[in-house]
Enzyme design. Structure first.
Site, mmCIF file in Angstrom:
data_model
loop_
_atom_site.group_PDB
_atom_site.id
_atom_site.type_symbol
_atom_site.label_atom_id
_atom_site.label_comp_id
_atom_site.label_asym_id
_atom_site.label_seq_id
_atom_site.Cartn_x
_atom_site.Cartn_y
_atom_site.Cartn_z
ATOM 1 N N GLN A 40 0.424 -0.827 0.325
ATOM 2 C CA GLN A 40 0.072 -0.073 0.147
ATOM 3 C C GLN A 40 1.174 1.191 -0.202
ATOM 4 O OE1 GLN A 40 -1.891 1.822 3.416
ATOM 5 N NE2 GLN A 40 -4.279 1.570 2.682
ATOM 6 N N TYR A 80 -5.568 11.028 4.633
ATOM 7 C CA TYR A 80 -4.252 11.322 4.453
ATOM 8 C C TYR A 80 -3.749 12.282 2.585
ATOM 9 C CZ TYR A 80 -3.358 8.001 7.713
ATOM 10 O OH TYR A 80 -2.783 7.264 8.843
#
Length: 357
Positions: free
Chosen positions: A99, A180
């Site tokens: 990821q 994020y």
């Protein structure tokens, strides 16, 4: 346990033995230089029976780091560390997707190798406490990315994806969720830009689409997944009312769908109508994870036709042999919250398997 969990599935280039996967879980056990720690290969290898292993958030650049001791995938040393993990997962029959997580404003200079101000779509603090080596501190006001900085960030994602493949990973997941950087661009309360990357639904979606396109061009769309979390309020994000969220994410998913990425991973907070709209337009696999699912609810979205794969987070963390435990209805280990972040073997590689017990 529903029989639908045990049907094989082809995801991109990989053949999965069932419909479970390991969800990304930050563990903060990497070395100071961002190389995965010495126990990481054991940790992921223990869980390879989950088939699809989506790793913890991994920074594509020094600017992308938010928390202490999170791994990166942008240096030769980091690539070498991830290669050991890929080998361990493959030896156990699993597939590894790393990821790619750029945290944007959810950072602190104390936690990065260059100790610079965090970056974000706009100079707006997340106003959150973040853990540092000297204790919790408030996230500072970030530096607004210039258009040239944005192009550099896209190139960083591209380079990180290539580095992941060089490390032997089967693919990458782009983290566009959970407060994020990419999620910050999507959110009107974090993105006050007036250029082509802010203002309208179309402009706020632009960076996410450009990152996905660049990564797909670099390593192949069938080796790329993306994670989204509509209406997720983490990291000071507020995306507005239900209709605003639906407008943003329906546009975004419609823009991403033609790229034919390997999968869309939705961290779902309850708008099933929106989830159904994704299902109608998304051409490949849909992964759905929800907070608070019980063991009996793991297959619910698959049975309802809303998902193809059910990623497991805390169940996988505390039970390296979770697949066997679910198949045999065996008891589950309880998670130890005190050992989630940082440390060594305790609460990381020492959870007992059924065979050990």
């Amino acid at each position: 346990m529903s029989s639908s969990l045990w049907h094989p599935f082809k995801l991109g280039r990989v053949e999965l033995p069932h419909r479970l996967a390991m969800a990304p879980l930050t563990r903060s056990r990497a070395n100071a230089d961002g190389t995965p720690g010495p126990l990481a290969a054991a940790y992921y290898g223990q869980r390879a029976s989950l088939g699809l292993i989506i790793t913890e958030g991994t920074q594509p650049s020094a600017d992308g780091q938010g928390y202490p001791n999170t791994p990166g995938i942008h240096t030769a040393e980091q690539i070498a560390g991830w290669r050991e993990i890929a080998d361990a997962v493959h030896a156990g029959g699993g597939a590894l997707f790393i990821q790619l997580m750029h945290v944007g404003r959810m950072s602190h200079p104390d936690n990065t190798p260059h100790h610079r101000q965090p970056v974000a779509p706009s100079s707006i603090s997340a106003d959150q406490e973040i853990f540092t080596a000297t204790g919790p501190k408030k996230t500072p006001v970030p530096r607004e990315l210039s258009v040239q900085d944005i192009q550099t960030t896209i190139a960083d994602f591209r380079h990180a994806a290539a580095s992941a493949i060089a490390a032997g990973a089967d693919g990458v997941e782009i983290h566009g969720a959970n407060g994020y950087l990419l999620h910050q661009f999507l959110s009107p309360n974090a993105n006050h830009r007036t250029d082509t990357y802010g203002g309208s639904v179309e402009n706020r979606s632009r960076l996410v689409v450009e990152v996905a396109r660049a990564v797909a061009e670099e390593i192949g769309a069938d080796r790329v997944g993306i994670r989204l979390s509509p209406a997720m309020p983490l990291g000071g994000i507020n995306e507005g009312d239900t209709e605003s969220v639906r407008a943003q994410y329906r546009h975004l998913v419609n823009e991403l769908a033609p790229l034919n990425l390997a999968y869309l991973h939705v961290h779902h907070v309850g708008d099933d109508e929106l989830l159904r709209s994704f299902r109608k337009v998304w051409p490949t696999a849909l992964l759905v994870v929800r907070y608070g699912r019980t063991r009996e609810q793991i297959a619910d979205d698959i049975d309802a036709g809303l998902a193809d794969i059910a990623p497991l987070g805390r169940f996988a963390l505390a039970n390296p042999d979770i697949v066997e435990r679910l198949r045999t209805t065996a008891a589950l280990n309880e998670i130890d919250p005190a050992t989630l972040y940082g440390g060594g073997e305790a609460g990381y590689t020492d959870y007992p398997t059924l065979a050990h017990a």
